[in-house]
Every structure is written in structure tokens, then in C-alpha cells.
Design an enzyme around this catalytic site. Structure first.
Site, PDB file in Angstrom:
ATOM      1  N   GLY A 173       0.800  -1.209   0.000  1.00  0.00           N
ATOM      2  CA  GLY A 173       0.000   0.000   0.000  1.00  0.00           C
ATOM      3  C   GLY A 173       0.834   1.261   0.000  1.00  0.00           C
ATOM      4  N   ASP A 203      -5.081  -7.698  -7.567  1.00  0.00           N
ATOM      5  CA  ASP A 203      -4.866  -7.501  -6.125  1.00  0.00           C
ATOM      6  C   ASP A 203      -3.573  -6.713  -5.932  1.00  0.00           C
ATOM      7  OD1 ASP A 203      -7.100  -9.037  -5.243  1.00  0.00           O
ATOM      8  OD2 ASP A 203      -5.970 -10.836  -5.804  1.00  0.00           O
ATOM      9  N   LEU A 204      -3.720  -5.484  -5.545  1.00  0.00           N
ATOM     10  CA  LEU A 204      -2.587  -4.567  -5.446  1.00  0.00           C
ATOM     11  C   LEU A 204      -1.450  -5.140  -4.586  1.00  0.00           C
ATOM     12  CD1 LEU A 204      -1.794  -1.654  -6.290  1.00  0.00           C
ATOM     13  CD2 LEU A 204      -2.583  -0.937  -4.031  1.00  0.00           C
ATOM     14  N   ASP A 205      -0.234  -5.114  -5.092  1.00  0.00           N
ATOM     15  CA  ASP A 205       0.956  -5.552  -4.362  1.00  0.00           C
ATOM     16  C   ASP A 205       0.908  -7.030  -3.965  1.00  0.00           C
ATOM     17  OD1 ASP A 205       1.800  -2.911  -4.520  1.00  0.00           O
ATOM     18  OD2 ASP A 205       0.989  -2.394  -2.565  1.00  0.00           O
ATOM     19  N   GLU A 206       0.055  -7.797  -4.648  1.00  0.00           N
ATOM     20  CA  GLU A 206      -0.095  -9.211  -4.296  1.00  0.00           C
ATOM     21  C   GLU A 206       0.365 -10.138  -5.417  1.00  0.00           C
ATOM     22  OE1 GLU A 206      -1.217 -10.602  -1.471  1.00  0.00           O
ATOM     23  OE2 GLU A 206      -1.709  -8.739  -0.437  1.00  0.00           O
TER      24      GLU A 206
END
Lengths: 284, 284, 284, 284
Positions: free
Chosen positions: D201, D226-229
Site C-alpha cells: 500500500g 490484487d494490489l501488491d499481491e
């Protein structure tokens, strides 16, 4: 960025020394942003660096110099006071490999390295393109045409004319003559593409390949007349294996060189390095 | 732990080689747990290691040897087949410093190092305490009393009597005679407390201190008659600075030594190292 | 080893502070072996550690305490003066995994860690063998038989009876009750087998495997009631790849744990750590 | 540079698979420059990458494809054959921070990254200067003026028009919409300025500062909804301490970002990465 003064001291160790300096600073209202001390137990030498908030100080620069002088004399200090607003004048010497040159220029361009770069000097014309983009005057020195002696005289003249404080050999592949080394003592930084003292001299990656080492590296050091023997400022290493080709080793080596040189130059520009005999104290 | 066979091959590179070996393995039902290849482009030499699930193989160990032999001859292979259940017999040679010895013993005790340790040999009696605790026979060799030649004869005899596969010099501070080095070629591992080729010979930490390097290290290598010149298996480094005292350097150095030696010994025991001229291929 | 006093100060930053402390030290003849300062610019908090040659000091320990007290009050200091000859009493809490326990015991045995280890406590009887060899009283706490509450009461009693200064959880796999955490605040160190805040809680290596990270690590931190949330003292990492099995990750992880915990404990014992809110200042 | 073909295979593991592929290669005269295998023991999936000297191969590219197809079908392979002469078309997406963009451009310029860079896209006009120097068409997308949705449509159109193979988010600070993420699955690489999964994040350096970690890092991963996943390709870390200011952390972090991104992009361009579920196999 906050304006600071950097007071850098190198003197024989003595009880009361820190108290006297601290008292002087306190008497003039100094706020300490960063303080570093070191005593070399073998030689009894003391090293100290203070970074002082300029706003807090009730003395201007010349008054500090004159008021501090008696204390400095009493303790036989070699010392300097640097103003963070003062930008050192740095000459970059390059050759054919651009990675170190471009990296330093970008760090300077983005403000990570606080200095002026009034000129780039090279024994090959190819670096002109980078110099032009960064709007830095470029001087191609024709080593083949005029011979080494004349070429280095030309370089010495340029460093003099541009009033250079620090000369950075960013993979400049020519060996400086002794006279120039002496003239630039403590004011010229080189990057050697090996983990010194391993693989001094020519073709260090080939030497590393032949010996079969499992880590390669780079060494940032001050230039002295003894080639690759000057005081080391910073070293960097990377892991290699049997599967790394010559190309891989050069690529990994470049990353080491860039890192070690950028650190070394920054430490010097921020007055974090003190040369002591053939070694350095680095208040990183 | 799963039982495996390790097939390790070193031969001239040739088209069809991998296909032939793979076909041989497939014909006998082999499941490949791990496969590693390397071609040395300079010498045209090919290296290959297969770790094969023993359950899957429709050949027992002696049948594998005899059935694979024709293929090995065809391709002029130097090769071996190791059974992971077979535990190499390792002799530890120590001196006064206990860190490497104790670390290896603990890794062996907890099953990280798959080997037997039938004896510990030392030129000082102090290591007896560790040997006793681990219930390993201990032999103190009196170098001062009987002289070097007799002492090394005693060691050679012990290695022979114990039927030793691998001799580990765990900070054993005596220089092996040439004859013993030749006898143990490829079967003796040393740990040198510097980042070789820097600071070969005596007192490497002092040499490192005097030169003012910014990283210190340790080198795990095979023993050869040329001191500190053998094929390197593994190296490890740690950052130091002006503020590190001699004590600090020794402490950091010990951590490097322990790490590099433990890796090197494990790679050897798992048949991951192939010596090629004066270098190693390590399928880590 | 040279006897030293360690003066550790934590107080609001103020001009004149360093001068006053330095003057006090100089007035009593103190030779400074090591000096470290730090100002937290966000909170205006100042941290200072001096290591003073005991021989040079014209004050004995109680006189130093009483003479320094007015200065300490004036600047609202939290402070302490530690005598390097005074050995802290350290309890080791272990479980089934022996690597951290054995490493700390060896470093203590060889004098790298200056402390006493009056007892080892474990929820499994297997660690007894190590305790016996090092001649340290061993207490097996039967968690299953008597339940957690009674077990932890027994531990608290032991820590009290042995007059413990520092409790080290050397892979002790039980979660301490809140009351014990509070009682041991700043005096209990844990090693967590992940690079916190990643993979807090149970089975961190499995979590790391599932997420596919390319580096694993370990975190040494002070114990607080919030599990794995205490102030971090030291962290260590190692590179992994897809080819690392669960066994490989555990082996590499253990090396990280051993290193991070050994550093953290040594820093604490040498009074190099100051807790500030939920973070640490470590004068390494 | 030698022309090679890269045969990359991802399929269920099966005895005979390697033999069949190796035999196919040998039958067509293939010299193997580099070979890497991996079996995921948990999922029984097999991964293989061969780098083949193009000169040695008696098949041209289309014939290889058609002749290999039956074998590929038999073993249910997901596979590709890449020609090293074929240069992937890479779009760089930047924002205000120039370090990653400039580093990639320099590595491309010096031939370390074998690709074409037909365009640079940014939500700020400042990157134009770098694009111009490297003579790469530059597109400033006005996010504020037209809103996010329109802006991203414009980007999607550009990627399409330029026929882009790989999209690199070189510190592009906008979150891609899900539809674009899905469209670019496996073909878009991001650099996140933390050691994921820690500090996902916004403002990761502030998060790292607040938690008091002793190492900071950067993570290069494939973009997913999925952000940063997304699957991690490479991570890089650097040591920090209490004395590192916010500026220091950003500077050190930048060096991590540059390193991790350059590695990740090179691995992808050289067909060294295979995505498997949410993880990667990287034949580095």
C-alpha cells in the site's frame, strides 16, 4: 534542505577535548544534527565530526573560524569547517564505459549529490553525448595524438582553470602521473573494478575468473602514486558462480562499481571521510 | 529423508550427451529430484549432476554401475554414483579455536550434515571436551614433543586407519606437508580467514586491518600443496568500519568462517562440487 | 579485557547537554573509549552512550552515581551507569530446536557474550543434554501436565529466584502471558523466524513459501504483550529461490535466527540498545 | 552476441520427459548453452528452460515449432520458443521519480537489456526530457484533466497501438484498473518500494520508519488486480539504523528499487521467469 556547518577535527586524543569543543558549540547556541567520534586506540589519534544546524549558531562562518582557532591550536587540531551551502566543484574523468559517469550525473541532477560539476574530461569523444544532455562542458583529451605527457598537462590545466575541488575517475582508464597524484592528494577518487587488494592492476574480472572466486567486487579509494594502493573509502561485492559468463561478471561488477563510487563520492562531499595514514575514517 | 542416488558427470561436451543420459535414466524409471547442468564455454567441458529418487529406479546400485559404464566410456566421462544413504567418513582437524569445530559438530548432531565423524584430531588437547560430549574419539597429536614430521605421519596413519573420506581443517593452524596434500587431493577442505586471494598467509585479520579494507571475509577451499591457492568452494564477507577493533574483526570473521565452512562441507558431502582445473563447479 | 563504565542517557535534546556531560567526564579524568550520539529529529529526544576507561576515572562507581545525579536531574535524564565487570544474569528459554540455544551457549563459553547463565528453562526435556555439558542448571517445565498457567507461574518463580536480568527466548515456542510480558518489559528478547512485520504468527516459513518471497529472514525483538510487535533490535535475511525446499528454507532460516539473536543479545548485554517508544536506538 | 533459441516448458512431471526433449534437441543438432530444470514437488509440476545455440540447430524457427508440437501435446506442455534476436517491445510507465526510468533506459542504451522501447508514458510531463534524449516517443497522460477512467483508456490504446509485449511500471504511482490488469496478466511488471508482503500500500518508507525495521527493501512483481499481491520476481534489501533519516531511507530505497527492477525486467526479457500460480520460477 537544512543548512548546516560541518566541523571536522583530527588531532591527538586528550582528556577534556570533547568537553572543550562541546562547550564552545554550546556557548554559541549550536544545535547538533549529527555527531560522530572515533579514537584510534593504536595511534592515539582522535577524530570528530559535528553537523550543526546553521540557524542555531550565533556565529557567522568567518567568526566561527577566528573564534575557534585558539582552541584548535591548543589541541593541535587539523580541522575544517564546511558550509553545506558551499558546493564543491567536481570534475568527472571518463573513458569509454558510461555506467559510473551516467550514475553520478543522475544523482547530481536529482540533488542526491550536492556539488557543482563544471566539466567532464575524457580520453574518448563518446561521453560528449551525456555531457551535452546535462549541459556540462565536455573536454576530449586526445591521448593518442599528443602523447600521455601532453595530455595530462592539458588535464592538469583544466582542473586548475575550472578551480576543481574534487576529481573523480569514473572508470577513467589512464594511469595518472606521480606529479598529478601528489598534486591531487586527498582530492581525487578512483573506482577500481575489484575487491582490493585482490586483483589490483589490469583486467581484474579476468583475474577473478581465472582464480575462481565466488564473490566479485569494486573498491572506491583515493588516488595515490602507488596504483590501486590508496586509502579505501568504500567496497561493494556481489556473489557469482561457475555459471556466470564473462558478460555476467562485467554486468554484476558494474553494479558494484556504481554503488561503491556513488557512496564514496557522497561521503567525501559531505565531509564524512578523514584520511589517516593509508586508511580512512568514514562517518557514514 | 528420501533416499536418492546422485549421478555426477564431468566430460567433454557433445551433442546427444544429455539425451543419452536422460534416456538411460528414463529407461530405468528414474524420477529426477534435482538436475543441474553446466558447460564451460572456454574449455568445452560439460558437468552434470542428477539427484534421482531411489524408489523410482528399477536398478540397484551395482547394476546401475555396470549398465551405465558403456555409456560413460562412450562419452569419456569421469563420473560417480553416490547413494545418499552412504555416509562419508569425515575427520575434523582442530587447533585452539573452537568455533568451526563446534559448529560442524552441531550441524552433524542435528542431521544437517549427513556424514559420520569417526574422529577429531588436534594439535592441542583442549578440543577433547567437545569430542567427549559428542562421543567422538579424540586424538591429541603432540607437535612440539615429536616434531612436525612425526606428527603428520601420525595424522596420516589415523586418517588411513579410520578409513576417512573427507578431512576438514576446522581452523587447524598447521601447514600440511606436500605429500599429505597430494594424498588428500580433492578430499581435504580448509577454511582460510580472509577473502582470498587477499591476505593469504599468516595473520589475515591484521593484514586486513593494516590495509583498511571495508569488508572482511573467509574462504573455504580444497587443500593443495600451494598454500591458500586451492580451488575455492565458498566465500563469505561482512562489512567492517574504522570503529571495528581487532576483537570486533575476529568476532565478525568467525561468523564468516563458520558460514563458509559449513556451506563448503555440505556441498562436498552432497556431491555438489566438481573440481575443474583450479576452480570448482558448485551445483548449490 | 579492559574494564569500562557505560554511561547511557536518554533525555530531551537541549543545547549545552553534551558539553555538560563531556565536562563532567573530563573533570573526573575520563578517557572515552567509544562515544555515540543520536537525536531523534521527530520527537526531539536525545540518546547518548559513552564507554569510559575505568582506570582513567577518578571516581568510583557509587561516587559517580551520586555526583552525576544533579546533572541528570537538570536535564531530565533517564540514565544508567553500567560496569563492564558486572555480568548480567541471563536465563535461556528453549524448546525443541537447539540451534539458537547451542549458539548462545558457545558464544558465552568462549567469552564473546559477557554474562552469567544461571539457568536454562525448557518445555521439553531434550535440552538437558546441552545444559549439563555447559554445567548450567536445567529446568524442564511440564506444560502438558500442569497446564499453561501453572507452567508460566513456575517460570516466573524461577526467573525471580535466579535473580534474572535478561530472559532470552531462544526459539521458545510458547506465548508468554500478558502479565509476564509486562513484568519483563525491556528485559526479555525473542527471536522470530521471519522478517517482521512479514509473516508474524505461526509457521512463518510456510507463509514465506506460500507467498513466494525471494528472501527469508529472522527478527530479534523485545517481548511485548502484542505478539511479534515488540521493538526490533536486529534483523537478518538470506536469499532463496524456487529451488529451495522446505528443508532448505528451514536450514537457511536457522542461520538467520542464530545471527540475529546473537547480535541482539550482545547489543543488549553491552548496553547498546535504548528502547524509544516501539523502536530501538542501537549503538552497534 | 551469439544468437540463441530459448525453449521454455511448463508441464506435469513425467518420467521420460527430459529424455524426449533432449533427444529431440540432439536429433536436430542442438548445442545447449544453458539448461535449467525444476520440479515443484508439491504440485508435481515440471519447468524447463533450454538456451540453444541457433547456429547448431538444423531447424529454422517455424520448422522447430511444427516439429516440436506433437511432443508438446503428448506431455501437455505449456511452452514457447523465443528467438534471442527478437526484441520484445517494452513500454515504460513513469511518474515523477526518475531513478528507475533512467536506470532502465541506460541499461537498454548500453545493450544490457535486449528490447525495444517504443514509448514512454507518464502522468506527469517532467519525464519528457529523458525520453527526448533517448529519442523515445513520450506521451503525457493528463490524469487530472480527463479523470482516471479516460486516462487509463488512453494508456490501453497506446499499449495496443505500439504493439507492446511488456509494460514496466517504473514507479508509476497510479493503480491500474482491474480490466487492464487482467489484459496485461503476465505482461506487466511493477516495482513496489518495500520488502513485500511488509508495507504493502501507500507510503511504505513511512510505514517502515514507524515500525522501526532494521532493513528496508524493494519488490519487483507481476501486476495483478490484487494490489501488491502479484507473483514476486525479485527482491532487494539494504540495512538501515536509527540514524537514517527519511531522506536516507528514500536514497537507500531507491538503490534497492533500481536493482530489483533491473533484475526482474532482464529475467523476463530473457525468458527466465515462469509464473506458477501466484509464484515464480526464475532460472537466473
Amino acid at each position: 534542505m537544512q543548512q548546516t556547518y560541518r566541523l571536522v577535527i583530527d588531532c591527538p586524543d586528550k582528556v577534556g577535548l570533547v568537553a572543550s569543543v562541546s562547550q564552545f558549540l554550546a556557548d554559541h547556541g549550536a544545535t547538533i544534527v549529527e555527531a560522530s567520534h572515533h579514537t584510534d586506540q593504536q595511534t592515539g589519534r582522535f577524530f570528530m565530526r559535528h553537523e550543526i544546524g546553521a540557524d542555531s549558531l550565533k556565529l557567522d562562518y568567518p567568526s566561527f573560524l577566528s573564534e575557534f582557532a585558539p582552541l584548535a591550536n591548543e589541541y593541535q587540531m587539523q580541522w575544517k569547517l564546511a558550509d553545506s551551502r558551499h558546493r564543491q566543484r567536481v570534475a568527472l574523468l571518463g573513458s569509454l564505459e558510461s555506467h559510473c559517469l551516467v550514475d553520478l550525473l543522475h544523482r547530481w541532477h536529482t540533488g542526491e549529490l550536492h556539488c557543482d560539476i563544471p566539466c567532464i574530461i575524457s580520453n574518448h569523444p563518446q561521453m560528449q553525448q551525456f555531457a551535452d544532455w546535462y549541459k556540462v562542458p565536455f573536454h576530449w583529451i586526445d591521448f593518442k595524438g599528443q602523447g600521455k605527457d601532453a595530455a595530462f598537462e592539458q588535464i592538469a590545466t583544466l582542473l586548475n582553470e575550472y578551480n576543481i575541488d574534487l576529481t573523480v575517475l569514473a572508470r577513467f582508464m589512464q594511469i595518472l602521473p606521480d606529479s598529478l597524484c601528489q598534486q591531487l592528494a586527498g582530492k581525487a577518487i578512483n573506482i577500481h573494478h575489484s575487491f582490493l587488494p585482490s586483483f589490483a592492476g589490469a583486467r581484474p574480472y579476468q583475474q577473478a575468473y581465472d582464480r575462481g572466486v565466488k564473490l566479485i567486487g569494486a573498491t572506491c579509494h583515493y588516488v595515490t602514486a602507488d596504483l590501486d594502493e590508496g586509502p579505501i573509502i568504500e567496497q561493494s561485492v556481489k556473489r557469482i558462480s561457475h555459471s556466470d559468463t564473462a558478460t555476467d561478471m562485467v554486468r554484476k561488477g558494474k553494479d558494484c562499481e556504481v554503488t561503491a563510487l556513488a557512496h564514496g563520492v557522497r561521503y567525501h562531499l559531505e565531509d564524512r571521510v578523514i584520511i589517516h595514514r593509508n586508511k580512512t575514517v568514514v562517518f557514514a
